[in-house]
Design a protein around this motif. Structure first.
Motif, PDB file in Angstrom:
ATOM      1  N   ALA A  57      -4.932   7.807  -6.966  1.00 31.12           N
ATOM      2  CA  ALA A  57      -5.079   7.453  -8.386  1.00 31.12           C
ATOM      3  C   ALA A  57      -3.738   7.504  -9.107  1.00 31.12           C
ATOM      4  CB  ALA A  57      -6.065   8.408  -9.055  1.00 31.12           C
ATOM      5  N   ILE A  58      -2.909   8.499  -8.780  1.00 36.91           N
ATOM      6  CA  ILE A  58      -1.591   8.628  -9.413  1.00 36.91           C
ATOM      7  C   ILE A  58      -0.675   7.488  -8.979  1.00 36.91           C
ATOM      8  CG2 ILE A  58       0.484  10.069  -9.572  1.00 36.91           C
ATOM      9  CD1 ILE A  58      -1.885  11.251 -11.058  1.00 36.91           C
ATOM     10  N   VAL A  59      -0.687   7.180  -7.669  1.00 31.99           N
ATOM     11  CA  VAL A  59       0.220   6.157  -7.130  1.00 31.99           C
ATOM     12  C   VAL A  59      -0.129   4.763  -7.649  1.00 31.99           C
ATOM     13  CG1 VAL A  59       0.969   4.969  -5.023  1.00 31.99           C
ATOM     14  CG2 VAL A  59       0.819   7.457  -5.058  1.00 31.99           C
ATOM     15  N   VAL A  60      -1.421   4.401  -7.655  1.00 33.88           N
ATOM     16  CA  VAL A  60      -1.796   3.022  -8.013  1.00 33.88           C
ATOM     17  C   VAL A  60      -1.582   2.721  -9.494  1.00 33.88           C
ATOM     18  CG1 VAL A  60      -3.471   2.836  -6.122  1.00 33.88           C
ATOM     19  CG2 VAL A  60      -4.250   3.547  -8.392  1.00 33.88           C
ATOM     20  N   GLN A  61      -1.463   3.766 -10.326  1.00 33.28           N
ATOM     21  CA  GLN A  61      -1.219   3.527 -11.747  1.00 33.28           C
ATOM     22  C   GLN A  61       0.149   2.899 -11.993  1.00 33.28           C
ATOM     23  OE1 GLN A  61      -1.968   6.977 -14.203  1.00 33.28           O
ATOM     24  NE2 GLN A  61      -4.059   7.172 -13.481  1.00 33.28           N
ATOM     25  N   LEU A  92       1.166   0.393 -10.279  1.00 32.74           N
ATOM     26  CA  LEU A  92       1.018  -1.023  -9.915  1.00 32.74           C
ATOM     27  C   LEU A  92       0.484  -1.820 -11.099  1.00 32.74           C
ATOM     28  CD1 LEU A  92      -0.632  -0.633  -6.402  1.00 32.74           C
ATOM     29  CD2 LEU A  92       1.612  -1.638  -6.838  1.00 32.74           C
ATOM     30  N   PRO A  93       0.704  -3.133 -11.099  1.00 33.56           N
ATOM     31  CA  PRO A  93       0.060  -3.982 -12.111  1.00 33.56           C
ATOM     32  C   PRO A  93      -1.456  -3.844 -12.012  1.00 33.56           C
ATOM     33  CG  PRO A  93       1.758  -5.206 -10.924  1.00 33.56           C
ATOM     34  CD  PRO A  93       1.600  -3.896 -10.204  1.00 33.56           C
ATOM     35  N   LYS A  94      -2.152  -3.977 -13.141  1.00 35.15           N
ATOM     36  CA  LYS A  94      -3.611  -3.802 -13.182  1.00 35.15           C
ATOM     37  C   LYS A  94      -4.333  -4.634 -12.132  1.00 35.15           C
ATOM     38  CE  LYS A  94      -5.267  -1.076 -16.513  1.00 35.15           C
ATOM     39  NZ  LYS A  94      -6.313  -0.076 -16.256  1.00 35.15           N
ATOM     40  N   SER A  95      -3.830  -5.861 -11.917  1.00 31.53           N
ATOM     41  CA  SER A  95      -4.510  -6.783 -11.007  1.00 31.53           C
ATOM     42  C   SER A  95      -4.481  -6.310  -9.553  1.00 31.53           C
ATOM     43  CB  SER A  95      -3.876  -8.174 -11.097  1.00 31.53           C
ATOM     44  OG  SER A  95      -2.490  -8.106 -10.767  1.00 31.53           O
ATOM     45  N   GLN A  96      -3.551  -5.387  -9.207  1.00 35.00           N
ATOM     46  CA  GLN A  96      -3.397  -4.943  -7.821  1.00 35.00           C
ATOM     47  C   GLN A  96      -3.973  -3.547  -7.573  1.00 35.00           C
ATOM     48  OE1 GLN A  96       0.703  -5.232  -6.642  1.00 35.00           O
ATOM     49  NE2 GLN A  96       0.864  -7.396  -7.118  1.00 35.00           N
ATOM     50  N   GLN A  97      -4.369  -2.848  -8.636  1.00 35.66           N
ATOM     51  CA  GLN A  97      -4.762  -1.452  -8.480  1.00 35.66           C
ATOM     52  C   GLN A  97      -6.016  -1.270  -7.625  1.00 35.66           C
ATOM     53  OE1 GLN A  97      -4.889   0.566 -12.266  1.00 35.66           O
ATOM     54  NE2 GLN A  97      -2.752   0.117 -12.728  1.00 35.66           N
ATOM     55  N   ALA A  98      -7.043  -2.079  -7.874  1.00 38.82           N
ATOM     56  CA  ALA A  98      -8.289  -1.945  -7.111  1.00 38.82           C
ATOM     57  C   ALA A  98      -8.041  -2.222  -5.633  1.00 38.82           C
ATOM     58  CB  ALA A  98      -9.340  -2.909  -7.655  1.00 38.82           C
ATOM     59  N   LYS A  99      -7.250  -3.253  -5.347  1.00 34.62           N
ATOM     60  CA  LYS A  99      -6.946  -3.600  -3.952  1.00 34.62           C
ATOM     61  C   LYS A  99      -6.190  -2.472  -3.271  1.00 34.62           C
ATOM     62  CE  LYS A  99      -4.628  -7.136  -1.156  1.00 34.62           C
ATOM     63  NZ  LYS A  99      -3.800  -8.375  -1.187  1.00 34.62           N
ATOM     64  N   ALA A 100      -5.224  -1.867  -3.965  1.00 34.01           N
ATOM     65  CA  ALA A 100      -4.433  -0.769  -3.392  1.00 34.01           C
ATOM     66  C   ALA A 100      -5.319   0.439  -3.103  1.00 34.01           C
ATOM     67  CB  ALA A 100      -3.295  -0.389  -4.329  1.00 34.01           C
ATOM     68  N   ARG A 101      -6.249   0.757  -4.028  1.00 39.15           N
ATOM     69  CA  ARG A 101      -7.162   1.889  -3.812  1.00 39.15           C
ATOM     70  C   ARG A 101      -8.019   1.667  -2.569  1.00 39.15           C
ATOM     71  NH1 ARG A 101      -7.814   2.089  -9.457  1.00 39.15           N
ATOM     72  NH2 ARG A 101      -9.527   0.610  -9.326  1.00 39.15           N
ATOM     73  N   GLN A 102      -8.592   0.457  -2.477  1.00 38.57           N
ATOM     74  CA  GLN A 102      -9.465   0.160  -1.339  1.00 38.57           C
ATOM     75  C   GLN A 102      -8.687   0.185  -0.027  1.00 38.57           C
ATOM     76  OE1 GLN A 102     -11.158  -3.609  -2.439  1.00 38.57           O
ATOM     77  NE2 GLN A 102     -12.438  -2.733  -4.048  1.00 38.57           N
ATOM     78  N   MET A 103      -7.500  -0.441  -0.033  1.00 42.10           N
ATOM     79  CA  MET A 103      -6.687  -0.471   1.186  1.00 42.10           C
ATOM     80  C   MET A 103      -6.247   0.931   1.577  1.00 42.10           C
ATOM     81  SD  MET A 103      -4.348  -3.900   0.765  1.00 42.10           S
ATOM     82  CE  MET A 103      -3.536  -3.646   2.348  1.00 42.10           C
TER      83      MET A 103
END
Length: 236
Positions: free
Chosen positions: A31-35, A37-48
């Motif tokens: 959660a800290i790391v993906v914040q 990233l641009p909003k459009s990439q955050q969900a993908k980064a969490r899932q990956m």
């Protein structure tokens, strides 16, 4: 041989619960790391990130002989026997400490005359690299726990898959909650410092009962939730 015996089912439920509890650390870090990233990439980064964690844990479970070798003493420093697991935990603890302190410094010092400075944006590759680094540490501890609790590889793998499914379902909500509440992000970073210290102590051969750590985290979270409730303006 029957896999789903009563004994194995009890081990599956217990191990799945422990995997979810151990995975909370992972979710907070992601959660800290993906914040960044641009909003459009955050969900993908969490899932990956969580999918990579699942794959890594399954691969470690299928490499039991290698994992068990990590507990063999390699050398001694100042009377402390260091193993492959010790070195990985020490490295992971240092990484968590450095990352958390940097994020706290960035949050506190990132104020200018006109408010917060623009949030720095990282790349997907950089975010995934950081997630993979910590996934290895958390996966190692998780797999060693699994080996000690179940006898069947299939049960261990199933517990990991179920636990990851639960974490995937709740990761976005936890991440969004931390992002909406700045004080909660600071608390999450403090948790990561605590976990980093615990990993380093474990790496030096000193055992800390994780129940104490999780109790301290739960207590701090409960206090912060009360503070957040008090800060809310009374509804008219």
């Amino acid at each position: 041989m029957e896999i789903f015996t009563p004994e194995n089912l009890i081990a599956l439920v217990t191990l799945t619960s422990l995997e979810i509890i151990l995975g909370i650390d992972n979710i907070v870090f992601i959660a800290i790391v993906v914040q960044k990233l641009p909003k459009s990439q955050q969900a993908k980064a969490r899932q990956m990130g969580l999918m990579l964690a699942m794959v890594m844990r399954i691969l470690l479970l299928l490499s039991l002989s290698w994992v068990m070798k990590l507990t063999t003493p390699l050398f001694t420093v100042l009377g402390v026997e260091l193993t492959g697991r010790s070195l990985i935990l020490l490295g992971g603890g240092l990484f968590l400490l450095a990352k958390s302190v940097y994020e706290i410094h960035d949050k506190i010092e990132g104020h200018g005359e006109h408010g917060l400075k623009e949030k720095p944006v990282t790349t997907m590759r950089s975010a995934l690299f950081q997630i993979i680094m910590l996934d290895l540490i958390f996966s190692l501890d998780s797999v060693i726990t699994a080996i000690g609790m179940a006898n069947e590889i299939a049960i261990m793998v199933l517990a990991v898959v179920i636990a990851m499914g639960v974490m995937l379902a709740f990761a976005r909500h936890i991440s969004d909650f931390i992002e909406r509440h700045p004080t909660m992000k600071m608390l999450a970073l403090s948790f990561l410092i605590l976990i980093g210290v615990m990993l380093m102590v474990e790496g030096l051969g000193k055992h800390i009962e994780k129940g104490y750590i999780y109790f301290a985290m739960a207590f701090a979270l409960a206090v912060e939730m009360l503070n957040m409730r008090l800060r809310k303006p009374a509804a008219k």
